[in-house]
Design a protein around this motif. Structure first.
Motif, PDB file in Angstrom:
ATOM      1  N   PRO A   1      32.673   3.069  37.466  1.00  0.00           N
ATOM      2  CA  PRO A   1      33.794   2.115  37.439  1.00  0.00           C
ATOM      3  C   PRO A   1      33.405   0.794  38.092  1.00  0.00           C
ATOM      4  O   PRO A   1      32.464   0.718  38.879  1.00  0.00           O
ATOM      5  CB  PRO A   1      34.880   2.836  38.236  1.00  0.00           C
ATOM      6  N   GLY A   2      34.155  -0.246  37.753  1.00  0.00           N
ATOM      7  CA  GLY A   2      33.824  -1.574  38.239  1.00  0.00           C
ATOM      8  C   GLY A   2      33.751  -1.674  39.746  1.00  0.00           C
ATOM      9  O   GLY A   2      32.919  -2.411  40.291  1.00  0.00           O
ATOM     10  N   ASP A   3      34.606  -0.939  40.472  1.00  0.00           N
ATOM     11  CA  ASP A   3      34.597  -1.052  41.928  1.00  0.00           C
ATOM     12  C   ASP A   3      33.414  -0.333  42.559  1.00  0.00           C
ATOM     13  O   ASP A   3      33.208  -0.407  43.776  1.00  0.00           O
ATOM     14  CB  ASP A   3      35.910  -0.539  42.521  1.00  0.00           C
ATOM     15  N   ALA A   4      32.608   0.366  41.750  1.00  0.00           N
ATOM     16  CA  ALA A   4      31.421   1.047  42.278  1.00  0.00           C
ATOM     17  C   ALA A   4      30.165   0.203  42.145  1.00  0.00           C
ATOM     18  O   ALA A   4      29.119   0.561  42.687  1.00  0.00           O
ATOM     19  CB  ALA A   4      31.223   2.383  41.557  1.00  0.00           C
TER      20      ALA A   4
ATOM     21  N   ARG B   1      27.381 -10.416  37.780  1.00  0.00           N
ATOM     22  CA  ARG B   1      27.828 -10.308  36.392  1.00  0.00           C
ATOM     23  C   ARG B   1      26.634 -10.371  35.476  1.00  0.00           C
ATOM     24  O   ARG B   1      25.827 -11.300  35.539  1.00  0.00           O
ATOM     25  CB  ARG B   1      28.813 -11.430  36.049  1.00  0.00           C
ATOM     26  N   TYR B   2      26.505  -9.342  34.618  1.00  0.00           N
ATOM     27  CA  TYR B   2      25.487  -9.347  33.571  1.00  0.00           C
ATOM     28  C   TYR B   2      26.100 -10.100  32.383  1.00  0.00           C
ATOM     29  O   TYR B   2      26.956  -9.572  31.665  1.00  0.00           O
ATOM     30  CB  TYR B   2      25.117  -7.930  33.158  1.00  0.00           C
TER      31      TYR B   2
ATOM     32  N   LYS C   1      38.300  -2.999  29.609  1.00  0.00           N
ATOM     33  CA  LYS C   1      39.415  -3.417  28.747  1.00  0.00           C
ATOM     34  C   LYS C   1      40.464  -4.227  29.487  1.00  0.00           C
ATOM     35  O   LYS C   1      41.321  -4.857  28.871  1.00  0.00           O
ATOM     36  CB  LYS C   1      40.054  -2.200  28.089  1.00  0.00           C
ATOM     37  N   TYR C   2      40.390  -4.234  30.830  1.00  0.00           N
ATOM     38  CA  TYR C   2      41.332  -5.034  31.608  1.00  0.00           C
ATOM     39  C   TYR C   2      40.742  -6.382  32.017  1.00  0.00           C
ATOM     40  O   TYR C   2      41.384  -7.160  32.727  1.00  0.00           O
ATOM     41  CB  TYR C   2      41.746  -4.264  32.869  1.00  0.00           C
ATOM     42  N   GLY C   3      39.508  -6.653  31.588  1.00  0.00           N
ATOM     43  CA  GLY C   3      38.871  -7.919  31.913  1.00  0.00           C
ATOM     44  C   GLY C   3      38.122  -7.918  33.221  1.00  0.00           C
ATOM     45  O   GLY C   3      37.626  -8.971  33.654  1.00  0.00           O
ATOM     46  N   ASP C   4      38.023  -6.752  33.872  1.00  0.00           N
ATOM     47  CA  ASP C   4      37.272  -6.670  35.121  1.00  0.00           C
ATOM     48  C   ASP C   4      35.785  -6.454  34.820  1.00  0.00           C
ATOM     49  O   ASP C   4      35.425  -5.830  33.802  1.00  0.00           O
ATOM     50  CB  ASP C   4      37.787  -5.507  35.977  1.00  0.00           C
ATOM     51  N   VAL C   5      34.931  -6.962  35.715  1.00  0.00           N
ATOM     52  CA  VAL C   5      33.491  -6.814  35.513  1.00  0.00           C
ATOM     53  C   VAL C   5      33.118  -5.335  35.532  1.00  0.00           C
ATOM     54  O   VAL C   5      33.479  -4.587  36.442  1.00  0.00           O
ATOM     55  CB  VAL C   5      32.710  -7.579  36.593  1.00  0.00           C
TER      56      VAL C   5
END
Length: 612
Positions: free
Chosen positions: A265-268, A273-274, A75-79
């Motif tokens: 989470p994104g940092d894991a 990018r899919y 929701k924050y726009g991060d992958v």
């Protein structure tokens, strides 16, 4: 001698045991494995056939309507790269992998001193694809990735190998193979993805786009890329393992993934990018997407610029797995057709009492028997080669086996993929209007089958691969020896006419090979597809005749009927297309061939005489 199968007792081809009902697969697996191995496998395949026929078959229908969904960003726009799976699919995943579908072929299962042959893996995949050919894709790629690491990794990727062959779902990782790029397609040498080594991070970084990525969020993906200053074409490609997670945190297994509250989470996750999932005709169970590598962390597999050779080894298993999947689709389509024909009434009779339907069911059965015999014979050869390699027993025989596989594997995939489409299409027709709607499984079988001629190489690509195997590796030499040995073993009078036909066609095929050797490359390519199908027909006819000889010696003539019909439909030229010949073979052979009723060899001899 046993009895036939009464398909009239079933409502449809589900909530049954697929292994118990598939006497063709039973026969072929018994033929290609030793007694001790078959005896160990049989009760496990019985359990697996029950699992696939009930839980997995039901789940597959739900997944077809509620497939995986991709959330590329949070929701924050991060992958985020999160693929959401329905609970039914996750249930099937855990049950199937823990049954040992991949693990048993690489690591000795409990109660055995060595792994099961690849033939066992192919049999389980065959059964799985009765229910879900889409699910068969990640299973096959997991096995393919394990094969590559087993053969080419120097030990640095051992944790990933252990995850690929885990029989504990929490410790499992799935494999994938990202080869296709939009500008390349089948021309793998045109791939543009690059790889540079990052000294600080201690890993390679890939940059580029992959266009058709099945099992998009697999924990261990193999991808091809080109290092700096590497030559153009396939010679410059290297193979890399790309983790789904950030490799700095170690291998992320299925257990690790479900320990998160929701998606990791994104940092894991790794730096990729899919982009989107493909909106496909079928195989909904496997999420297929487009992937952008952006300095994505990866590990080199083996040596640089050896990627194409490594990919070829994986493709050999993938293509054979595709053929086994085709057989599974054919088996389910045939089962649904047999049940429908035995229970559907029209004009006061069940439809399997009508001559045209009997002919259709006989020929669908013969096609299935032919495909299954061919695929599992090639699986036997593949198993022998892998056993010899693992035990360091390379020899001239092993070299002949490899050359033969180079010819037979592309043809296995080429022919069976098309047969699966044709069989599924006609199974839909047998169901009538019901078969065309989503409520009935033949709708999905046809949609799933349509990708089988495309995955791992189209029919044209595979035909050219078969030509190359003969031109560059003299693969026709072990092929001719095997066919001649089989025909020499066929001595029963009931098989004489069919054996003569196959011998004549074998001579014609040999002449065609000699003629093509003297032609230019363009004409050889033009003839490649016809030649590939010819090889399949002659090889399969000789194989079925040899099996029929053994069955006759053991007191049953059913396989002889199958072999004879295959020769008639595929290799004989009949005057006036057989209309004027008075041949009633399919009417007399319906019960034995379609319902697997035993046949006394003396009765078979009388039938053959009458037909001639």
């Amino acid at each position: 001698m046993g009895t036939g199968i009464d398909y009239g007792e079933f409502d449809e081809g589900r909530h049954v045991n697929y292994w118990k009902l598939d006497r063709t697969l039973q026969r072929e697996l018994r033929r290609v494995t030793d007694t001790e191995t078959y005896d160990w496998a049989e009760p496990r395949l019985t359990e697996f056939g029950e699992l696939i026929g009930h839980t997995v078959a039901d789940n597959a229908d739900y997944v077809d309507d509620h497939g995986p969904e991709l959330e590329t960003y949070d929701k924050y726009g991060d992958v985020k790269n999160a693929v959401r799976y329905p609970a039914e699919q996750l249930e099937s995943d855990e049950l199937v992998y823990e049954a040992g579908i991949v693990a048993d072929a690489f690591e000795a299962p409990p109660g055995r001193d060595e792994p099961m042959p690849i033939s066992h893996f192919l049999a389980m995949l065959h059964l799985l694809c009765y229910a879900d050919a889409g699910f068969g894709c990640p299973v096959a790629m997991t096995a393919g990735a394990a094969l590559v690491l087993e053969r080419f990794d120097d030990g640095d990727l051992e944790p990933y190998y252990r995850g690929l062959v885990s029989r504990d779902y929490d410790g499992l990782i799935e494999g994938a193979m990202f080869l296709t790029e939009e500008q390349g397609g089948s021309d793998v040498g045109a791939n543009e993805t690059t790889a540079r080594y990052d000294e600080t991070a201690g890993c390679w970084r890939l940059t580029g786009e992959k266009w058709f990525c099945s099992n998009v969020d697999a924990e261990g993906t193999l991808a091809l890329a080109r290092t700096a200053d590497a030559p153009a074409g396939t010679e410059g490609l290297s193979m890399f393992l790309v983790p789904h997670s950030d490799p700095d945190d170690g291998v992320m297994t299925k257990g690790d993934r479900r320990a998160f509250e929701g998606a990791p989470p994104g940092d894991a996750v790794n730096d990729q990018r899919y982009r989107r999932l493909k909106d496909k005709l079928g195989t909904i169970a496997v999420p297929t997407g487009e992937v952008e590598f952006e300095d994505t962390k990866a590990f080199l597999v083996g040596e640089t610029e050896a990627g194409f050779e490594q990919m070829t080894e994986m493709l050999n298993l993938e293509r054979l797995a595709n053929a086994a999947a085709s057989c599974g689709v054919m088996g389910r389509a045939l089962l649904e057709s047999r049940v429908q024909a035995a229970t559907r009434e029209a004009f006061g009779k069940t439809v399997d009492e009508f001559p045209l339907m009997r002919e259709d069911l006989v020929d669908m059965t013969v096609d299935y028997e032919a495909a299954t015999a061919y695929v599992h014979e090639v699986g036997r050869l593949f198993s022998e080669r892998e056993r010899a390699r693992r035990n360091d027993r390379e020899s001239d025989d092993a070299d002949d086996t490899y050359r033969l596989l180079r010819l037979l594997i592309p043809i296995a995939k080429l022919r069976t993929g098309r047969m699966a489409v044709d069989t599924a299409s006609y199974a839909m027709e047998i169901q009538g209007g019901n078969g065309y709607v989503d409520d009935f499984v033949t709708n999905r079988l046809l949609r799933d089958a349509q990708v089988l001629p495309i995955w791992e190489g189209t029919e044209n690509v595979l035909s050219l691969d078969a030509i190359r195997a003969m031109e560059r590796e003299d693969a026709h030499e072990p092929f001719t020896r095997v066919v001649e040995e089989r025909l020499e073993a066929v001595t029963h009078p009931a098989l004489a006419d069919a054996a003569d036909t196959v011998a004549d066609e074998y001579e014609e095929l040999a002449g065609a090979l000699i003629a093509l050797a003297g032609e230019d490359s363009e004409y050889a390519q033009l003839s490649a597809k016809r030649l590939a199908h010819y090889v399949f027909e002659v090889f399969t006819a000789a194989l079925l005749l040899e099996e029929a000889q053994t069955s006759l010696e053991n007191g049953d003539g059913r396989t002889a009927m199958v072999a004879r019909r295959f020769v008639t439909t595929e290799l004989e030229t009949r005057e006036a297309r057989g209309i004027t010949g008075g041949d009633r073979f399919v009417l007399e052979a319906f019960e034995p061939i379609v319902h697997h009723a035993p046949v006394d060899p003396d009765d078979l001899s009388q039938t053959v005489t009458a037909d001639d």
